[in-house]
Design a protein around this motif. Sequence first.
Motif, PDB file in Angstrom:
ATOM      1  N   UNK A 194      25.213  14.417  -7.340  1.00 32.08           N
ATOM      2  CA  UNK A 194      24.016  14.777  -8.282  1.00 32.08           C
ATOM      3  C   UNK A 194      23.052  14.623  -7.650  1.00 32.08           C
ATOM      4  N   UNK A 195      21.928  15.422  -8.134  1.00 37.31           N
ATOM      5  CA  UNK A 195      20.690  15.590  -7.513  1.00 37.31           C
ATOM      6  C   UNK A 195      19.616  15.169  -8.636  1.00 37.31           C
ATOM      7  N   UNK A 196      18.374  15.008  -8.298  1.00 39.33           N
ATOM      8  CA  UNK A 196      17.332  14.537  -8.881  1.00 39.33           C
ATOM      9  C   UNK A 196      17.114  15.387 -10.117  1.00 39.33           C
ATOM     10  N   UNK A 197      16.980  16.750  -9.486  1.00 36.76           N
ATOM     11  CA  UNK A 197      16.970  18.000 -10.803  1.00 36.76           C
ATOM     12  C   UNK A 197      17.982  17.676 -11.948  1.00 36.76           C
ATOM     13  N   UNK A 198      19.044  17.499 -11.716  1.00 37.09           N
ATOM     14  CA  UNK A 198      20.162  17.489 -12.580  1.00 37.09           C
ATOM     15  C   UNK A 198      19.954  15.982 -13.565  1.00 37.09           C
ATOM     16  N   UNK A 199      19.455  15.100 -12.796  1.00 35.64           N
ATOM     17  CA  UNK A 199      19.288  13.901 -13.779  1.00 35.64           C
ATOM     18  C   UNK A 199      18.103  14.405 -14.852  1.00 35.64           C
ATOM     19  N   UNK A 200      17.156  14.841 -14.123  1.00 27.21           N
ATOM     20  CA  UNK A 200      16.024  15.377 -15.027  1.00 27.21           C
ATOM     21  C   UNK A 200      16.440  16.022 -16.264  1.00 27.21           C
ATOM     22  N   UNK A 201      17.330  16.868 -15.920  1.00 24.28           N
ATOM     23  CA  UNK A 201      18.067  17.904 -17.017  1.00 24.28           C
ATOM     24  C   UNK A 201      18.635  17.048 -18.097  1.00 24.28           C
ATOM     25  N   UNK A 202      19.499  15.992 -17.581  1.00 23.23           N
ATOM     26  CA  UNK A 202      20.196  15.247 -18.622  1.00 23.23           C
ATOM     27  C   UNK A 202      19.297  14.455 -19.418  1.00 23.23           C
ATOM     28  N   UNK A 247      16.360  15.121 -20.546  1.00 22.89           N
ATOM     29  CA  UNK A 247      15.218  15.863 -21.062  1.00 22.89           C
ATOM     30  C   UNK A 247      15.098  15.802 -22.540  1.00 22.89           C
ATOM     31  N   UNK A 248      16.081  15.283 -23.410  1.00 25.47           N
ATOM     32  CA  UNK A 248      16.055  14.977 -24.691  1.00 25.47           C
ATOM     33  C   UNK A 248      15.309  13.888 -25.176  1.00 25.47           C
ATOM     34  N   UNK A 249      15.098  12.959 -24.160  1.00 31.35           N
ATOM     35  CA  UNK A 249      14.487  11.952 -24.353  1.00 31.35           C
ATOM     36  C   UNK A 249      12.969  11.995 -24.347  1.00 31.35           C
ATOM     37  N   UNK A 278      23.206   7.039 -21.503  1.00 28.73           N
ATOM     38  CA  UNK A 278      23.699   8.402 -21.223  1.00 28.73           C
ATOM     39  C   UNK A 278      23.905   8.816 -19.691  1.00 28.73           C
ATOM     40  N   UNK A 279      23.101   8.147 -18.731  1.00 23.11           N
ATOM     41  CA  UNK A 279      23.421   8.484 -17.329  1.00 23.11           C
ATOM     42  C   UNK A 279      24.584   7.814 -16.703  1.00 23.11           C
ATOM     43  N   UNK A 332       7.648   5.734 -26.782  1.00 24.18           N
ATOM     44  CA  UNK A 332       8.570   6.755 -27.269  1.00 24.18           C
ATOM     45  C   UNK A 332       9.812   6.655 -26.594  1.00 24.18           C
ATOM     46  N   UNK A 333       9.781   6.261 -25.409  1.00 29.96           N
ATOM     47  CA  UNK A 333      10.818   6.315 -24.254  1.00 29.96           C
ATOM     48  C   UNK A 333      11.931   5.375 -24.244  1.00 29.96           C
ATOM     49  N   UNK A 334      12.958   5.699 -24.570  1.00 31.71           N
ATOM     50  CA  UNK A 334      13.909   4.307 -24.746  1.00 31.71           C
ATOM     51  C   UNK A 334      14.833   4.367 -23.423  1.00 31.71           C
ATOM     52  N   UNK A 335      14.204   3.251 -22.749  1.00 31.42           N
ATOM     53  CA  UNK A 335      14.979   3.196 -21.422  1.00 31.42           C
ATOM     54  C   UNK A 335      16.611   2.850 -21.562  1.00 31.42           C
ATOM     55  N   UNK A 336      16.979   1.965 -22.442  1.00 32.45           N
ATOM     56  CA  UNK A 336      18.308   1.559 -22.750  1.00 32.45           C
ATOM     57  C   UNK A 336      19.369   2.607 -22.907  1.00 32.45           C
TER      58      UNK A 336
END
Length: 280
Positions: free
Chosen positions: A49-57, A59-61, A81-82, A72-76
Amino acid sequence: MKKVVRIIVSVVLLAYIAVAVSWSRNMAYDRLCNGIKIEVSDPDQSRFVTSKEVANEIKSFTRSSGKVHLYEINTDSIERVLNSIDKIEHATCKMLTNGYVQIDVMPMHPVARVFDQGDSYYINKDGKRISANARYHVDCPVISGTFTESFTPQQILPVVYHIESDSVLTSLVTHIKADGPNNVILVPLIHGHVINIGNVDNLNDKFYRLNRAYKEILPVKGWNYYDTISVKWNGQIVATRRAKKLNEVISAIDFEAEKEAPDIGTMMVGDTVAKPQNKF
């Protein structure tokens, strides 16, 4: 009276601190997010996995455009999800005092590669799997077999760990073939025979007996004399002669007698045999 006053003052101070902390926390959450920092720790260079892929996962947040408040950001939810992604071993998400959100990701750490009928995948210590493909290649022990919900590759991991704990065994065993929970087969680098260890219990004793066979029996008989060496039964080394079925039992102490009986296929390790201290 003074004691009562001290108690009242203490209560007031605690209430003030609680309100101040709550207020400061709310103020912090009301701040605009300065950005999201993603750190991928990949000591194995697996590139799962790369940082770019994590960012893509995630993006809905976050909004696709414009500023986002920290509240507005739900860290839990981001962590859940990750951590559900097969390529990720562990992920954490937290808000920093500087207004950034920090995401730390550990890519999956495979402990074995599994060949399950026509499927191939890696598993980690918890049995989490990721499909093997050309992008991912990790040098790790190989397990093959037909697995089900009741018989999983994870059940073979004690054997993997036992082999990895010993440099001699690591260089000796090429892969593990699981014909069932009670027929775990080791395929050694020495061609001509396989080793049946039965189930994954009592591994120290089983490998001790295997050590005796390699040091004291096979050098006499020859490395291709037997096609299977079994240590699955307590106190025994049962060897099947190639292309000939024999099932006699003799004492492992009496190696001279064993030399005189080339057709013997089964050897017993007596309880009175002193176990050497040296490691296999």
